[in-house]
Write a protein that holds these residues in place. Sequence first.
Motif, PDB file in Angstrom:
ATOM      1  N   UNK A   6      50.945  -8.431  91.481  1.00 55.42           N
ATOM      2  CA  UNK A   6      50.829  -9.880  91.266  1.00 55.42           C
ATOM      3  C   UNK A   6      52.201 -10.551  91.452  1.00 55.42           C
ATOM      4  N   UNK A   7      53.232  -9.970  90.831  1.00 58.12           N
ATOM      5  CA  UNK A   7      54.579 -10.527  90.980  1.00 58.12           C
ATOM      6  C   UNK A   7      55.017 -10.496  92.442  1.00 58.12           C
ATOM      7  N   UNK A   8      54.716  -9.404  93.140  1.00 58.60           N
ATOM      8  CA  UNK A   8      55.098  -9.306  94.553  1.00 58.60           C
ATOM      9  C   UNK A   8      54.413 -10.382  95.388  1.00 58.60           C
ATOM     10  N   UNK A   9      53.109 -10.597  95.149  1.00 63.04           N
ATOM     11  CA  UNK A   9      52.375 -11.600  95.925  1.00 63.04           C
ATOM     12  C   UNK A   9      52.921 -13.001  95.687  1.00 63.04           C
ATOM     13  N   UNK A  10      53.157 -13.337  94.411  1.00 64.88           N
ATOM     14  CA  UNK A  10      53.670 -14.674  94.087  1.00 64.88           C
ATOM     15  C   UNK A  10      55.088 -14.855  94.644  1.00 64.88           C
ATOM     16  N   UNK A  11      55.925 -13.832  94.500  1.00 55.44           N
ATOM     17  CA  UNK A  11      57.304 -13.944  94.971  1.00 55.44           C
ATOM     18  C   UNK A  11      57.368 -14.091  96.481  1.00 55.44           C
ATOM     19  N   UNK A  12      56.565 -13.315  97.208  1.00 57.13           N
ATOM     20  CA  UNK A  12      56.569 -13.417  98.672  1.00 57.13           C
ATOM     21  C   UNK A  12      56.062 -14.789  99.114  1.00 57.13           C
ATOM     22  N   UNK A  13      54.982 -15.262  98.488  1.00 60.51           N
ATOM     23  CA  UNK A  13      54.454 -16.578  98.841  1.00 60.51           C
ATOM     24  C   UNK A  13      55.459 -17.687  98.567  1.00 60.51           C
ATOM     25  N   UNK A  14      56.138 -17.613  97.419  1.00 61.01           N
ATOM     26  CA  UNK A  14      57.135 -18.635  97.093  1.00 61.01           C
ATOM     27  C   UNK A  14      58.312 -18.572  98.053  1.00 61.01           C
ATOM     28  N   UNK A  15      58.728 -17.372  98.437  1.00 52.89           N
ATOM     29  CA  UNK A  15      59.840 -17.233  99.373  1.00 52.89           C
ATOM     30  C   UNK A  15      59.498 -17.813 100.737  1.00 52.89           C
ATOM     31  N   UNK A  16      58.299 -17.522 101.213  1.00 57.98           N
ATOM     32  CA  UNK A  16      57.885 -18.064 102.518  1.00 57.98           C
ATOM     33  C   UNK A  16      57.783 -19.582 102.461  1.00 57.98           C
ATOM     34  N   UNK A  17      57.267 -20.099 101.323  1.00 64.06           N
ATOM     35  CA  UNK A  17      57.168 -21.557 101.179  1.00 64.06           C
ATOM     36  C   UNK A  17      58.557 -22.204 101.224  1.00 64.06           C
ATOM     37  N   UNK A  18      59.531 -21.602 100.542  1.00 62.96           N
ATOM     38  CA  UNK A  18      60.888 -22.149 100.555  1.00 62.96           C
ATOM     39  C   UNK A  18      61.500 -22.102 101.951  1.00 62.96           C
ATOM     40  N   UNK A  19      61.245 -20.997 102.657  1.00 64.27           N
ATOM     41  CA  UNK A  19      61.776 -20.891 104.009  1.00 64.27           C
ATOM     42  C   UNK A  19      61.167 -21.947 104.926  1.00 64.27           C
TER      43      UNK A  19
ATOM     44  N   UNK B 167      49.163 -15.133  96.974  1.00 69.42           N
ATOM     45  CA  UNK B 167      50.152 -15.451  98.008  1.00 69.42           C
ATOM     46  C   UNK B 167      49.885 -16.830  98.607  1.00 69.42           C
ATOM     47  N   UNK B 168      48.618 -17.103  98.912  1.00 70.18           N
ATOM     48  CA  UNK B 168      48.252 -18.403  99.485  1.00 70.18           C
ATOM     49  C   UNK B 168      48.523 -19.530  98.498  1.00 70.18           C
ATOM     50  N   UNK B 169      48.201 -19.296  97.216  1.00 72.75           N
ATOM     51  CA  UNK B 169      48.434 -20.323  96.202  1.00 72.75           C
ATOM     52  C   UNK B 169      49.928 -20.620  96.063  1.00 72.75           C
ATOM     53  N   UNK B 170      50.763 -19.585  96.028  1.00 66.45           N
ATOM     54  CA  UNK B 170      52.207 -19.797  95.947  1.00 66.45           C
ATOM     55  C   UNK B 170      52.734 -20.517  97.186  1.00 66.45           C
ATOM     56  N   UNK B 171      52.114 -20.265  98.315  1.00 69.11           N
ATOM     57  CA  UNK B 171      52.539 -20.893  99.562  1.00 69.11           C
ATOM     58  C   UNK B 171      52.219 -22.381  99.581  1.00 69.11           C
ATOM     59  N   UNK B 172      51.099 -22.767  98.956  1.00 76.63           N
ATOM     60  CA  UNK B 172      50.651 -24.152  99.036  1.00 76.63           C
ATOM     61  C   UNK B 172      50.987 -24.968  97.795  1.00 76.63           C
ATOM     62  N   UNK B 173      50.782 -24.403  96.613  1.00 78.03           N
ATOM     63  CA  UNK B 173      50.873 -25.185  95.382  1.00 78.03           C
ATOM     64  C   UNK B 173      52.256 -25.171  94.754  1.00 78.03           C
ATOM     65  N   UNK B 174      53.082 -24.214  95.064  1.00 77.90           N
ATOM     66  CA  UNK B 174      54.406 -24.182  94.471  1.00 77.90           C
ATOM     67  C   UNK B 174      54.552 -23.098  93.420  1.00 77.90           C
TER      68      UNK B 174
ATOM     69  N   UNK C 265      45.767 -10.394  95.597  1.00 83.58           N
ATOM     70  CA  UNK C 265      47.129 -10.519  96.135  1.00 83.58           C
ATOM     71  C   UNK C 265      47.187 -11.579  97.242  1.00 83.58           C
ATOM     72  N   UNK C 266      46.209 -11.541  98.161  1.00 79.09           N
ATOM     73  CA  UNK C 266      46.189 -12.525  99.252  1.00 79.09           C
ATOM     74  C   UNK C 266      45.980 -13.934  98.712  1.00 79.09           C
ATOM     75  N   UNK C 267      45.073 -14.057  97.721  1.00 81.11           N
ATOM     76  CA  UNK C 267      44.803 -15.378  97.148  1.00 81.11           C
ATOM     77  C   UNK C 267      46.022 -15.928  96.412  1.00 81.11           C
TER      78      UNK C 267
END
Length: 379
Positions: free
Chosen positions: A133-146, A87-94, A83-85
């Motif tokens: 998995x969906x929660x981790x990706x969604x949270x990471x993508x949301x933080x990246x957009x913010x 989240x980090x990927x969604x935050x950095x890679x898109x 989940x942490x990994x």
Amino acid sequence: MRWWRAVGLSLVVTLIGMAEIAYGHGPGLFKPTIAQLALVLVGAGALLVRQRYPRAVVAVTVLCGAALPAFPPHLVLADVPAMVALYTLALQAGRRTAAAYGAVAVVLLTGSSMWWLPGHLFDIRNVLPLNYVVAAVAIGDSVRNQRKLLAQERRRAAEAERDRAAEARRQVREERVRIARDLHDVVAHHITLVNAQAGVAHHLLRTDPDRAYQALAGIKDTSRVALDELRATVGLLRADDEPDNRQPAPTFAGLDALLDGFRQAGLDVRVTRAGAPRPLTGTADLAAYRIVQEALTNARKHGGGGTVDLDLTYSGDTLDVTLTNPAQPGVRGPGTGHGMIGMRERAESAGGRFTAGATTGTFVVQVSLPLAAGSETTR
């Protein structure tokens, strides 16, 4: 990320993994096997480099999470390192990259637990990997957009600040040009009059002392007016906390006094008026005064004779001003001195038109300036 934050996160994830194993099977605590302990430590340790290698860390943590149920006793748990990994990927890679890796993670984590669950395919616990998995990706993508939106707002604020600074510098430059133009007009006009009056006084001092005395009195009055206008113009450069000694800016209503000063200096100014006088716009009012002042000064300094014809015509919504004086022999073209440039800039800044040039032995200055809107014609 600071090193201690990465280490602290890995320790917390390790403790969560050990707690899930210890409390995940029957009453009491359960001692993890060597294989389970190794998989938990490898998955948590990989998070130390998640910022530098986010894709590789996702692969390692997902493989460790998928392999963990293979070692009995079987457990169904939330794979925190994955989940942490993710989240980090969604935050950095898109979003696209995170969604692709998340889909693979769902397949591996779900498939690794389905074969040993009692209900296999129909066990409700199969949806757990999909959920986290969906929660981790969604949270990471949301933080990246913010963060992206915040960065855009900061860029816009910085650009707006730069634009404001540039506009302020432009206004300062324009104000300096305007003040320099006023100084040129004031100094050139009054020094020309003082010089002319001094010449008259010098010429008449022995032959006609009374007229010489009048010329000297004119020098006194002209120099006093020059000092007042210089103080008013230079006063614009003072700080707000300094004493204010500004005089009102001259207006076209003071034209007669201006012409009297030139007449005292020996310049014969003949005025012709047509149409009912009407007020000019604010900027055109000062521009008209300064343009006539500068044109008469040029006629006194550079003209071929001591006469100037000044025509004022009020028609429609414009005031047409024409000054005609004899030109010195050999004068051609419209003239390129600072005075001509200043008159043209004044007229254009007030919304008017300006032309000047020498033709058939005369020099003509023509300017059209807008009258104030809605002003009534005086009969």
